[in-house]
Design a protein around this motif. Structure first.
Motif, PDB file in Angstrom:
ATOM      1  N   TYR A  66       0.832  -1.210   0.000  1.00 31.90           N
ATOM      2  CA  TYR A  66       0.000   0.000   0.000  1.00 31.90           C
ATOM      3  C   TYR A  66       0.863   1.255   0.000  1.00 31.90           C
ATOM      4  CZ  TYR A  66      -3.668   3.327   0.835  1.00 31.90           C
ATOM      5  OH  TYR A  66      -4.515   4.393   0.688  1.00 31.90           O
ATOM      6  N   TYR A  67       2.049   1.188   0.619  1.00 30.70           N
ATOM      7  CA  TYR A  67       2.953   2.351   0.620  1.00 30.70           C
ATOM      8  C   TYR A  67       3.301   2.758  -0.808  1.00 30.70           C
ATOM      9  CZ  TYR A  67       7.170   5.153   0.927  1.00 30.70           C
ATOM     10  OH  TYR A  67       8.091   6.155   0.749  1.00 30.70           O
ATOM     11  N   LYS A  68       3.523   1.773  -1.671  1.00 32.04           N
ATOM     12  CA  LYS A  68       3.854   2.082  -3.061  1.00 32.04           C
ATOM     13  C   LYS A  68       2.708   2.835  -3.736  1.00 32.04           C
ATOM     14  CE  LYS A  68       6.922  -1.915  -3.613  1.00 32.04           C
ATOM     15  NZ  LYS A  68       7.137  -3.202  -4.322  1.00 32.04           N
ATOM     16  N   GLU A  69       1.469   2.434  -3.441  1.00 24.22           N
ATOM     17  CA  GLU A  69       0.309   3.116  -4.012  1.00 24.22           C
ATOM     18  C   GLU A  69       0.179   4.525  -3.429  1.00 24.22           C
ATOM     19  OE1 GLU A  69      -3.288   0.898  -3.738  1.00 24.22           O
ATOM     20  OE2 GLU A  69      -2.469  -0.893  -4.709  1.00 24.22           O
ATOM     21  N   TRP A  70       0.374   4.636  -2.120  1.00 16.27           N
ATOM     22  CA  TRP A  70       0.274   5.928  -1.428  1.00 16.27           C
ATOM     23  C   TRP A  70       1.330   6.897  -1.952  1.00 16.27           C
ATOM     24  CZ3 TRP A  70       3.712   8.331   2.125  1.00 16.27           C
ATOM     25  CH2 TRP A  70       3.174   9.370   2.874  1.00 16.27           C
ATOM     26  N   LYS A  71       2.539   6.374  -2.142  1.00 18.40           N
ATOM     27  CA  LYS A  71       3.644   7.177  -2.660  1.00 18.40           C
ATOM     28  C   LYS A  71       3.347   7.654  -4.086  1.00 18.40           C
ATOM     29  CE  LYS A  71       8.556   6.645  -3.839  1.00 18.40           C
ATOM     30  NZ  LYS A  71       9.700   5.705  -3.817  1.00 18.40           N
ATOM     31  N   ALA A  72       2.826   6.753  -4.915  1.00 17.56           N
ATOM     32  CA  ALA A  72       2.514   7.102  -6.305  1.00 17.56           C
ATOM     33  C   ALA A  72       1.418   8.154  -6.373  1.00 17.56           C
ATOM     34  CB  ALA A  72       2.097   5.855  -7.069  1.00 17.56           C
ATOM     35  N   GLY A  80      10.002  17.737  -3.467  1.00 19.18           N
ATOM     36  CA  GLY A  80      10.961  16.646  -3.490  1.00 19.18           C
ATOM     37  C   GLY A  80      11.522  16.285  -2.128  1.00 19.18           C
ATOM     38  N   ASN A  81      11.893  17.299  -1.344  1.00 25.37           N
ATOM     39  CA  ASN A  81      12.458  17.038  -0.015  1.00 25.37           C
ATOM     40  C   ASN A  81      11.450  16.341   0.888  1.00 25.37           C
ATOM     41  OD1 ASN A  81      15.002  18.032  -0.495  1.00 25.37           O
ATOM     42  ND2 ASN A  81      14.548  20.090   0.249  1.00 25.37           N
ATOM     43  N   THR A  82      10.168  16.733   0.754  1.00 28.12           N
ATOM     44  CA  THR A  82       9.115  16.104   1.546  1.00 28.12           C
ATOM     45  C   THR A  82       8.993  14.630   1.195  1.00 28.12           C
ATOM     46  OG1 THR A  82       7.888  18.192   1.635  1.00 28.12           O
ATOM     47  CG2 THR A  82       6.659  16.185   2.131  1.00 28.12           C
ATOM     48  N   ALA A  83       9.027  14.330  -0.114  1.00 25.12           N
ATOM     49  CA  ALA A  83       8.941  12.942  -0.569  1.00 25.12           C
ATOM     50  C   ALA A  83      10.158  12.136  -0.115  1.00 25.12           C
ATOM     51  CB  ALA A  83       8.815  12.899  -2.087  1.00 25.12           C
ATOM     52  N   LEU A  84      11.349  12.763  -0.171  1.00 17.97           N
ATOM     53  CA  LEU A  84      12.564  12.080   0.269  1.00 17.97           C
ATOM     54  C   LEU A  84      12.520  11.757   1.757  1.00 17.97           C
ATOM     55  CD1 LEU A  84      15.363  13.998  -1.662  1.00 17.97           C
ATOM     56  CD2 LEU A  84      14.787  11.578  -1.900  1.00 17.97           C
ATOM     57  N   ASN A  85      12.021  12.687   2.563  1.00 17.92           N
ATOM     58  CA  ASN A  85      11.897  12.458   4.004  1.00 17.92           C
ATOM     59  C   ASN A  85      10.909  11.337   4.295  1.00 17.92           C
ATOM     60  OD1 ASN A  85      13.739  14.459   4.638  1.00 17.92           O
ATOM     61  ND2 ASN A  85      12.185  16.055   4.834  1.00 17.92           N
ATOM     62  N   ALA A  86       9.802  11.320   3.541  1.00 11.46           N
ATOM     63  CA  ALA A  86       8.804  10.260   3.724  1.00 11.46           C
ATOM     64  C   ALA A  86       9.393   8.901   3.367  1.00 11.46           C
ATOM     65  CB  ALA A  86       7.570  10.546   2.866  1.00 11.46           C
ATOM     66  N   GLU A  87      10.170   8.860   2.292  1.00 12.95           N
ATOM     67  CA  GLU A  87      10.825   7.616   1.872  1.00 12.95           C
ATOM     68  C   GLU A  87      11.803   7.128   2.937  1.00 12.95           C
ATOM     69  OE1 GLU A  87      11.902   4.474  -0.842  1.00 12.95           O
ATOM     70  OE2 GLU A  87      10.195   5.845  -0.770  1.00 12.95           O
ATOM     71  N   SER A  88      12.560   8.054   3.504  1.00 15.71           N
ATOM     72  CA  SER A  88      13.527   7.698   4.541  1.00 15.71           C
ATOM     73  C   SER A  88      12.834   7.155   5.788  1.00 15.71           C
ATOM     74  CB  SER A  88      14.372   8.926   4.904  1.00 15.71           C
ATOM     75  OG  SER A  88      15.250   8.636   5.969  1.00 15.71           O
ATOM     76  N   ARG A  89      11.750   7.824   6.211  1.00 15.65           N
ATOM     77  CA  ARG A  89      11.028   7.351   7.399  1.00 15.65           C
ATOM     78  C   ARG A  89      10.447   5.960   7.173  1.00 15.65           C
ATOM     79  NH1 ARG A  89       9.580  12.997   8.010  1.00 15.65           N
ATOM     80  NH2 ARG A  89       7.819  12.725   6.585  1.00 15.65           N
ATOM     81  N   TYR A  90       9.905   5.736   5.953  1.00 12.88           N
ATOM     82  CA  TYR A  90       9.302   4.427   5.706  1.00 12.88           C
ATOM     83  C   TYR A  90      10.381   3.343   5.639  1.00 12.88           C
ATOM     84  CZ  TYR A  90       6.098   0.859   4.329  1.00 12.88           C
ATOM     85  OH  TYR A  90       5.350  -0.293   4.350  1.00 12.88           O
ATOM     86  N   LYS A  91      11.449   3.619   4.925  1.00 18.22           N
ATOM     87  CA  LYS A  91      12.500   2.623   4.739  1.00 18.22           C
ATOM     88  C   LYS A  91      13.182   2.256   6.057  1.00 18.22           C
ATOM     89  CE  LYS A  91      16.862   1.917   2.236  1.00 18.22           C
ATOM     90  NZ  LYS A  91      17.826   2.518   1.281  1.00 18.22           N
ATOM     91  N   ALA A 132       2.896  10.409  12.299  1.00 23.42           N
ATOM     92  CA  ALA A 132       1.992  11.202  11.458  1.00 23.42           C
ATOM     93  C   ALA A 132       1.926  10.627  10.051  1.00 23.42           C
ATOM     94  CB  ALA A 132       2.444  12.659  11.426  1.00 23.42           C
ATOM     95  N   GLN A 133       3.052  10.105   9.578  1.00 23.19           N
ATOM     96  CA  GLN A 133       3.077   9.493   8.248  1.00 23.19           C
ATOM     97  C   GLN A 133       2.259   8.198   8.246  1.00 23.19           C
ATOM     98  OE1 GLN A 133       6.846   9.434   6.222  1.00 23.19           O
ATOM     99  NE2 GLN A 133       6.354   7.563   5.115  1.00 23.19           N
ATOM    100  N   VAL A 134       2.386   7.408   9.304  1.00 23.11           N
ATOM    101  CA  VAL A 134       1.578   6.188   9.416  1.00 23.11           C
ATOM    102  C   VAL A 134       0.097   6.544   9.404  1.00 23.11           C
ATOM    103  CG1 VAL A 134       0.970   4.241  10.908  1.00 23.11           C
ATOM    104  CG2 VAL A 134       3.368   4.920  10.664  1.00 23.11           C
ATOM    105  N   LYS A 135      -0.257   7.591  10.148  1.00 18.49           N
ATOM    106  CA  LYS A 135      -1.654   8.031  10.193  1.00 18.49           C
ATOM    107  C   LYS A 135      -2.144   8.478   8.824  1.00 18.49           C
ATOM    108  CE  LYS A 135      -2.203   9.475  15.009  1.00 18.49           C
ATOM    109  NZ  LYS A 135      -2.664  10.567  15.898  1.00 18.49           N
ATOM    110  N   SER A 136      -1.305   9.206   8.102  1.00 12.19           N
ATOM    111  CA  SER A 136      -1.676   9.679   6.778  1.00 12.19           C
ATOM    112  C   SER A 136      -1.946   8.500   5.839  1.00 12.19           C
ATOM    113  CB  SER A 136      -0.562  10.557   6.205  1.00 12.19           C
ATOM    114  OG  SER A 136      -0.860  10.962   4.881  1.00 12.19           O
ATOM    115  N   MET A 137      -1.096   7.491   5.911  1.00 12.08           N
ATOM    116  CA  MET A 137      -1.280   6.320   5.059  1.00 12.08           C
ATOM    117  C   MET A 137      -2.574   5.581   5.399  1.00 12.08           C
ATOM    118  SD  MET A 137       2.560   4.713   4.808  1.00 12.08           S
ATOM    119  CE  MET A 137       1.932   3.309   3.876  1.00 12.08           C
TER     120      MET A 137
END
Length: 374
Positions: A66-72, A80-91, A132-137
């Protein structure tokens, strides 16, 4: 006049959202969206996934999937920086803890456990950003019809009882440090760039994207309308400022004009006495883009020279130049309200929270200037 239909399989729900329902090989599918156009787009995407055999039904989709769908779905809607931070937190944190779990089977206690585990090694604000990212997803999973209610809805953020920003990383140079720093900075290629930041309070990304057409000598202004940032892939690009209030004009004084004059002379020496209006004001010694890391390296070398000259100085980065400008501005009688607009802050409260520690030093001087007749 006949009533306009939404299209076969589409309907508007009581909550105002749109829904599409269809059946493929006896199996029922549905998608939800806030607008009809978005619903039709999701409908087409889902049908294509089913056709290609790529669709994972709601009951079996994992958090990783689902993260892949949420990210897409977020692509192009966040910086870009926001997306990079989200990727780092998830990974680094979310994926290892929750990634293999089916979304429909996730429970509140799992998210609370993740929060507690992170709190053992991270500060509250960092933990809160991850949760907060988990909640958003999970909220998105509710919107997509995978869940009826988010298991993270009742998870409260950690209380952050640490020091205010003005008492921690927002450190300004003392006048003694500032004077020696400027003197020992001269051998550096980025001498003018760093002085420019010190005189204007701009961020590295903003200074790196300024062109000569942004230097308005007629109106005595520097127009900050772009900034350098990273894309989702980590590449550097020039785009819109950090926020709406970051798009601003900064008045020029004589110190700023002298720095710009020196920089233009340097570029003329490099480029054969020609400076184009669309050319960046500041560039690397190879004529390429300026990066935060190279600016901070120049600062680090200068700090080393300061120590060699007998002034032990705590390490600082380019952001300290912005804080130093703001501190000198207030110390010398500048208005916090005007400072807010120069720095591009979204609120006066933000400015006051960061630099309120300076105000007590100016109270006596300001009181001495008040004349009340009696």
């Amino acid at each position: 006049m006949p009533k306009k239909t939404l299209g076969a399989g589409f309907r508007k729900r009581e909550d105002g959202r749109y829904e599409s329902r269809f059946v493929v090989k006896g199996k029922r599918y549905s998608v939800y969206a806030d607008t009809l156009a978005e619903c039709k787009e999701k409908d087409a995407q889902l049908r294509e996934k089913i056709r290609k055999g790529l669709y994972i039904d709601n009951q079996n989709i994992t958090f990783d999937q689902y993260y892949k769908e949420w990210k897409a779905a977020r692509k192009g809607t966040v910086k870009g920086n926001t997306a990079l931070n989200a990727e780092s937190r998830y990974k680094n944190h979310i994926g290892p803890a929750l990634g293999k779990r089916k979304v429909v089977e996730m429970e509140k206690r799992e998210i609370v456990k993740l929060q507690k585990d992170l709190a053992k090694k991270q500060k509250p604000s960092t933990v809160n950003a991850t949760i907060a990212q988990v909640k958003s997803m999970l909220n998105s999973a509710v919107a997509d019809g995978i869940l009826t209610k988010s298991p993270a809805a009742a998870v409260k953020p950690l209380k952050d009882e640490g020091e205010k920003a003005s008492e921690t990383y927002h450190r300004a140079l003392t006048v003694e440090e500032q004077t020696l720093f400027a003197e020992l900075l001269r051998p550096e290629w980025y001498y003018e760039l760093i002085l420019f930041m010190l005189c204007t309070g701009v961020r590295v990304g903003e200074a790196a994207s300024i062109t000569w057409k942004d230097v308005d000598y007629i109106n005595n202004m520097i127009h900050i309308s772009t900034t350098q940032s990273r894309t989702e892939e980590g590449k550097y690009t020039v785009g819109s400022p950090k926020s709406r209030t970051s798009d601003r004009d900064i008045p020029m004084n004589e110190a700023i004009k002298e720095v710009l004059k020196s920089q233009k002379n340097k570029l003329k020496m490099v480029h054969g006495n020609v400076v184009q209006i669309n050319q960046n004001v500041f560039e690397s010694f190879t004529g390429k883009r300026v990066y935060d890391a190279t600016v901070n390296s120049a600062i680090k070398r200068t700090i080393g020279r300061m120590k060699e000259n007998g002034l032990e100085t705590e390490h600082f980065t380019a952001h300290a130049l912005r804080d130093t400008f703001a501190t000198r501005y207030i110390e010398q009688g500048g208005s916090p309200q005007v400072l807010k607009t120069i720095l591009g802050h979204s609120s006066l409260a933000m400015t006051m929270d960061l630099y309120s520690h300076v105000l007590p030093n100016t109270k006596q001087q300001e009181m001495d200037n008040i004349k009340i007749a009696f």
